[in-house]
Design a protein around this motif. Structure first.
Motif, mmCIF file in Angstrom:
data_model
loop_
_atom_site.group_PDB
_atom_site.id
_atom_site.type_symbol
_atom_site.label_atom_id
_atom_site.label_comp_id
_atom_site.label_asym_id
_atom_site.label_seq_id
_atom_site.Cartn_x
_atom_site.Cartn_y
_atom_site.Cartn_z
ATOM 1 N N LEU A 153 0.831 -1.205 0.000
ATOM 2 C CA LEU A 153 0.000 0.000 0.000
ATOM 3 C C LEU A 153 0.864 1.253 0.000
ATOM 4 O O LEU A 153 0.553 2.242 -0.668
ATOM 5 N N GLU A 156 2.325 1.758 -3.498
ATOM 6 C CA GLU A 156 1.283 2.240 -4.411
ATOM 7 C C GLU A 156 1.046 3.735 -4.191
ATOM 8 O O GLU A 156 0.917 4.504 -5.151
ATOM 9 N N ALA A 157 1.011 4.148 -2.923
ATOM 10 C CA ALA A 157 0.835 5.560 -2.606
ATOM 11 C C ALA A 157 2.028 6.378 -3.082
ATOM 12 O O ALA A 157 1.870 7.483 -3.635
ATOM 13 N N THR A 264 -0.221 7.903 2.970
ATOM 14 C CA THR A 264 -1.484 8.449 2.470
ATOM 15 C C THR A 264 -2.677 7.782 3.157
ATOM 16 O O THR A 264 -2.537 6.721 3.787
ATOM 17 N N GLU A 266 -4.962 5.983 1.980
ATOM 18 C CA GLU A 266 -5.155 4.611 1.511
ATOM 19 C C GLU A 266 -4.231 3.633 2.247
ATOM 20 O O GLU A 266 -4.612 2.481 2.506
ATOM 21 N N ARG A 269 -5.579 3.643 6.186
ATOM 22 C CA ARG A 269 -6.974 3.309 6.493
ATOM 23 C C ARG A 269 -7.204 1.928 7.104
ATOM 24 O O ARG A 269 -8.078 1.788 7.975
#
Length: 313
Positions: A153, A156-157, A264, A266, A269
């Motif tokens: 994650l 990806e961010a 981030t 995302e 979370r």
């Protein structure tokens, strides 16, 4: 009057973990354990990021000693700062398990394993979550600050944030990453453009600069587990995730992040969605270091959370 401070070393597997205690009832000597604070409030242990950073850049959390009347304990994880350096240790030495064991050893050495709060920043929050999923009986609360719940994650961010950089900056980054020349001055200059947007958006205080200088002086842990930069993660942590284990965390949990954070929404979370009862606070004028960028507001939020979860006097 500023709170008292004391420093010491905890023996660990033939090495030494350096620590600093700020606040009441600190250790009486460099080798003595402190025991719980005389204030009746559980101490706060601060886990720095990296892996491979030092305690310096998170020293602001020592403000909580005066603000809340508790001990605040910083330490340099093995391989970094004032703890034992092991530049010849292989990649199989630097594991999440190693740092979990070091944390347990420090808690026992200080005599606080029966009651403590834990705050981890960035990698420190990942380590704190790994500690918390084991449900240690002494953990009163957990603060996860600016941490991803998985490295996929995070990557990806990072790709999205990099795409928003000036084209010429991204071109330099990609050129040196492809060539394996990430130790070049040109790469460092381009990297700083990203850092000034998403790591610390104010002029770097001395304590932040000291941490980055320490990484440059001995990048063993950072390069092995992370990689050459915050956004080019090619180390042993590149596949790490805790997403599928977060429901096991039983301690009250506060999550903090910055609006411009490299961690981030995302990436953060899953902590908020999966840890029972977790609360998430976003600092609007911060990136990866609200404790520096919005220091007073961050200390107020964390201090109130800790006070709410102290053991009964």
């Amino acid at each position: 009057m500023a709170p008292a401070t004391a420093e010491g070393h905890a023996p660990f597997r033939g090495h030494r973990t350096w620590y600093r205690v700020t606040g009441p009832s600190g250790p009486s000597s460099a080798s003595g354990a402190s025991g719980p604070s005389g204030s009746g409030k559980a101490p706060l242990v601060v886990l720095h990021g990296g892996p491979g950073c030092t305690h310096d850049y998170v020293l602001a959390f020592a403000d909580l000693a005066a603000a809340t009347g508790r001990q605040v304990i910083h330490y340099d994880q093995l391989g970094n700062g004032r703890s034992t350096h092991l530049p010849d240790a292989g990649a199989d030495f630097w594991t999440v398990g190693l740092f979990l064991d070091e944390l347990d050893n420090l808690l026992a050495h200080l005599g606080i394993a029966g009651g403590y709060h834990l705050l981890g920043q960035s990698w420190g929050g990942m380590l704190g979550a790994e500690h918390a999923v084991r449900r240690p009986t002494g953990l009163r609360s957990l603060v996860i600050a600016n941490s991803p719940a998985s490295m996929p994650l995070w990557l990806e961010a990072a790709a999205g944030l990099r795409a928003a950089l000036p084209a010429e900056v991204e071109a330099v980054l990609r050129e040196h990453e492809a060539a394996g020349t990430t130790d070049s001055g040109e790469y460092a200059e381009a990297m700083r453009v990203f850092y000034d947007r998403h790591v610390c958006r104010i002029p770097w205080p001395d304590e932040v600069a000291r941490t980055f200088a320490a990484i440059d002086a001995d990048p063993t842990v950072y390069h092995t587990m992370n990689g050459p930069s915050e956004f080019h993660v090619v180390g042993t942590l590149r596949d790490w995730t805790i997403v599928d284990r977060l429901e096991r965390i039983a301690a009250p949990t506060l999550i903090i992040s910055g609006r411009h954070d490299e961690a981030t929404p995302e990436a953060v979370r899953p902590y908020a969605d999966r840890i029972p009862g977790a609360r998430w606070q976003v600092f609007e004028d911060s990136s990866h270091m609200p404790h520096v960028e919005e220091r007073a507001a961050c200390m107020s939020a964390v201090g109130a959370f800790l006070d709410a979860h102290d053991p009964a006097l």
